[in-house]
Design an enzyme around this catalytic site. Sequence first.
Site, PDB file in Angstrom:
ATOM      1  N   HIS A  71     -35.958  32.196 123.944  1.00 12.76           N
ATOM      2  CA  HIS A  71     -35.427  31.870 125.371  1.00 12.76           C
ATOM      3  C   HIS A  71     -35.878  32.695 126.428  1.00 12.76           C
ATOM      4  CE1 HIS A  71     -31.816  29.206 124.145  1.00 12.76           C
ATOM      5  NE2 HIS A  71     -31.629  29.999 123.044  1.00 12.76           N
ATOM      6  N   GLU A 104     -34.142  33.806 119.650  1.00 11.29           N
ATOM      7  CA  GLU A 104     -33.672  34.409 121.033  1.00 11.29           C
ATOM      8  C   GLU A 104     -34.872  34.847 121.693  1.00 11.29           C
ATOM      9  OE1 GLU A 104     -30.561  33.836 121.637  1.00 11.29           O
ATOM     10  OE2 GLU A 104     -29.963  33.508 119.728  1.00 11.29           O
TER      11      GLU A 104
END
Length: 201
Positions: free
Chosen positions: A167, A164
């Site tokens: 990202h 994550e």
Amino acid sequence: MAGSFAQLARAADKARDTMLVPKTALETPPLEIHTLGADALRQPAQRIGKVNDQVRELARDMLRSMYTAKGIGLAAPQVAVYQQLLVIDLDLENAATPPLVLINPEITAASAGLDTYEEGCLSIPGVYLDVVRPTAIELSYRDEMGRPRKMKADGLMARCIQHEMDHLNGVLFVDRVTDQAGLQKELKENGFQSKHVQSVS
């Protein structure tokens, strides 16, 4: 003094509860999760200056959208919001388990040991491929109330956080895949184009 401590404890419990939303699929999720090829996924995220109700509501909407898509992690750039905010929940079956909300996360240490594990992504549905990452990490972040936190993570949690956090820098897990033949096959079978991959391996 005891009363003050009890009040603080209750306030902390209430704060944790603010992120509890039903872990069920909605007919119409509040946010659109963008997929490979969208410019939104390549934009770097900015640090959040003040953690307020707007940030907390964004986190809740991200959770609702993540649960609807049956995912375990979601970063703000995946919903075209360029802020350093992640939500993670590895216990989808337990409604009482609060999710993890990470604001302005920074990895402060990573293990020398590496691990290879299959990853997928809500922004690249249907594609699952092996990625090599550090087995364990240490990080600092702010929670949903803006309080500074530190944590250590290993296994799936460490992998999910690293995935994550990529990202936030416009990096997708397919950019880290070394099996190019397998990558091309998976992308083609799921309707994605390899030209949208930006290799960092």
